[in-house]
Scaffold this active site. Sequence first.
Site, PDB file in Angstrom:
ATOM      1  N   GLU A   1      51.511  46.127  49.115  1.00 50.92           N
ATOM      2  CA  GLU A   1      50.381  45.541  49.720  1.00 50.92           C
ATOM      3  C   GLU A   1      49.006  45.338  48.307  1.00 50.92           C
ATOM      4  O   GLU A   1      47.974  44.935  49.086  1.00 50.92           O
ATOM      5  CB  GLU A   1      50.649  45.628  50.822  1.00 50.92           C
ATOM      6  CG  GLU A   1      51.930  45.318  52.050  1.00 50.92           C
ATOM      7  CD  GLU A   1      51.610  43.706  51.938  1.00 50.92           C
ATOM      8  OE1 GLU A   1      51.072  43.312  51.467  1.00 50.92           O
ATOM      9  OE2 GLU A   1      52.743  43.731  52.160  1.00 50.92           O
TER      10      GLU A   1
ATOM     11  N   HIS B   1      53.269  39.289  45.439  1.00 54.21           N
ATOM     12  CA  HIS B   1      54.263  38.999  45.937  1.00 54.21           C
ATOM     13  C   HIS B   1      55.145  39.221  44.515  1.00 54.21           C
ATOM     14  O   HIS B   1      56.035  39.702  44.279  1.00 54.21           O
ATOM     15  CB  HIS B   1      54.240  39.257  47.070  1.00 54.21           C
ATOM     16  CG  HIS B   1      53.714  40.074  47.968  1.00 54.21           C
ATOM     17  ND1 HIS B   1      53.473  41.221  47.642  1.00 54.21           N
ATOM     18  CD2 HIS B   1      53.333  40.212  49.267  1.00 54.21           C
ATOM     19  CE1 HIS B   1      53.073  42.673  48.665  1.00 54.21           C
ATOM     20  NE2 HIS B   1      52.841  41.372  49.309  1.00 54.21           N
TER      21      HIS B   1
ATOM     22  N   ASP C   1      46.663  43.299  47.264  1.00 53.80           N
ATOM     23  CA  ASP C   1      45.652  42.852  47.727  1.00 53.80           C
ATOM     24  C   ASP C   1      44.767  42.600  46.054  1.00 53.80           C
ATOM     25  O   ASP C   1      44.044  42.004  45.872  1.00 53.80           O
ATOM     26  CB  ASP C   1      44.519  43.842  48.268  1.00 53.80           C
ATOM     27  CG  ASP C   1      44.704  43.883  49.553  1.00 53.80           C
ATOM     28  OD1 ASP C   1      45.409  43.092  49.932  1.00 53.80           O
ATOM     29  OD2 ASP C   1      45.038  44.851  50.418  1.00 53.80           O
TER      30      ASP C   1
ATOM     31  N   HIS D   1      47.210  36.942  47.394  1.00 56.78           N
ATOM     32  CA  HIS D   1      47.791  37.576  47.992  1.00 56.78           C
ATOM     33  C   HIS D   1      49.311  37.327  47.950  1.00 56.78           C
ATOM     34  O   HIS D   1      50.178  38.389  47.420  1.00 56.78           O
ATOM     35  CB  HIS D   1      47.247  38.198  49.394  1.00 56.78           C
ATOM     36  CG  HIS D   1      47.671  39.204  49.928  1.00 56.78           C
ATOM     37  ND1 HIS D   1      47.403  40.898  49.633  1.00 56.78           N
ATOM     38  CD2 HIS D   1      49.324  39.369  50.516  1.00 56.78           C
ATOM     39  CE1 HIS D   1      48.508  41.733  50.652  1.00 56.78           C
ATOM     40  NE2 HIS D   1      49.724  41.404  50.574  1.00 56.78           N
ATOM     41  N   GLU D   2      50.244  36.017  48.529  1.00 57.21           N
ATOM     42  CA  GLU D   2      50.921  36.139  48.409  1.00 57.21           C
ATOM     43  C   GLU D   2      51.883  35.960  47.001  1.00 57.21           C
ATOM     44  O   GLU D   2      52.685  35.878  46.950  1.00 57.21           O
ATOM     45  CB  GLU D   2      51.408  34.934  49.687  1.00 57.21           C
ATOM     46  CG  GLU D   2      51.072  35.301  51.257  1.00 57.21           C
ATOM     47  CD  GLU D   2      51.632  36.524  51.500  1.00 57.21           C
ATOM     48  OE1 GLU D   2      52.419  36.628  51.027  1.00 57.21           O
ATOM     49  OE2 GLU D   2      50.809  37.285  52.175  1.00 57.21           O
TER      50      GLU D   2
END
Length: 282
Positions: A188, A132, A192, A128-129
Amino acid sequence: MKKLRLLTLIAIPVLSVLGWAQGPTQFRPGFNLFTKEQDVQVGQENAAQVRKQMTVIKDPVLTEYVNRVGKRLMSAQEAQESGFPFTFEVVADPSINAFALPGGPMFINTGLLRAVDNEAQLAGVMGHEMSHVILRHGTNQASKSKLIELPAVLASQMSGGSMMGQLAQLGIGLGANSVLLKFSRTAESQADLTGSHLMAESGYNPVEMARFFEKLNAAGGQRAPQFLSDHPNPENRRKAIEQEITRLPQQNYGYQTGEFERMKEVVAKIHEPKPPAPAQKQ
């Protein structure tokens, strides 16, 4: 005869579109005044600051473990195509969190390592990070919030020199609610789904990402971890991830480094520094 040929020609593109629609959801980085090279520079300069402010754990077991999981995720197509040089470090912090700076530096709290129930859940947070970073959400947010002021600062950086100081003057840094680390719900949700792609290609079951966030939300109540505060509703995000899984190529999930239990034993012995006492009111 001519009509039949026309129908055949029309049918081919329609089938192509239907086939494409069944594939993974694709996202592209949004509007950005930064170059990808500047993403890397911003991330590396801020990472140096993080290392001064936080205690980086040098334990070889933890370092090797998070790097093995991280490199597995980096082998996924979207991570490879981004070209960003991801790095992975463990920091002594009891809060359940991890964050990745523009360009690739990631910091994983000891509190997160304690909280995950299996390796796939850790891979989910890390994926997930990483997403980004791949989607350049941090510098996209900065570009939108400082649309007028940024071009002159970025142009002055073409000749080299530190960028962090000048960006800090514009309010772009690593403080509370930093635009480099605070994302919209849309961002976000994108992280995901892109993270689920990284997980699946790496052999981790993507649904474990949603299960972990559900677990934290249920346990946290009003004190849910900070990185959940702007995330979509846990039930909605689970449904979105499960739907995305149906778009991914079918495969067996079950990859493990084989070091999860050893990691748990080591991190259980880490004593994080106590947080500073709050300032007393005069």
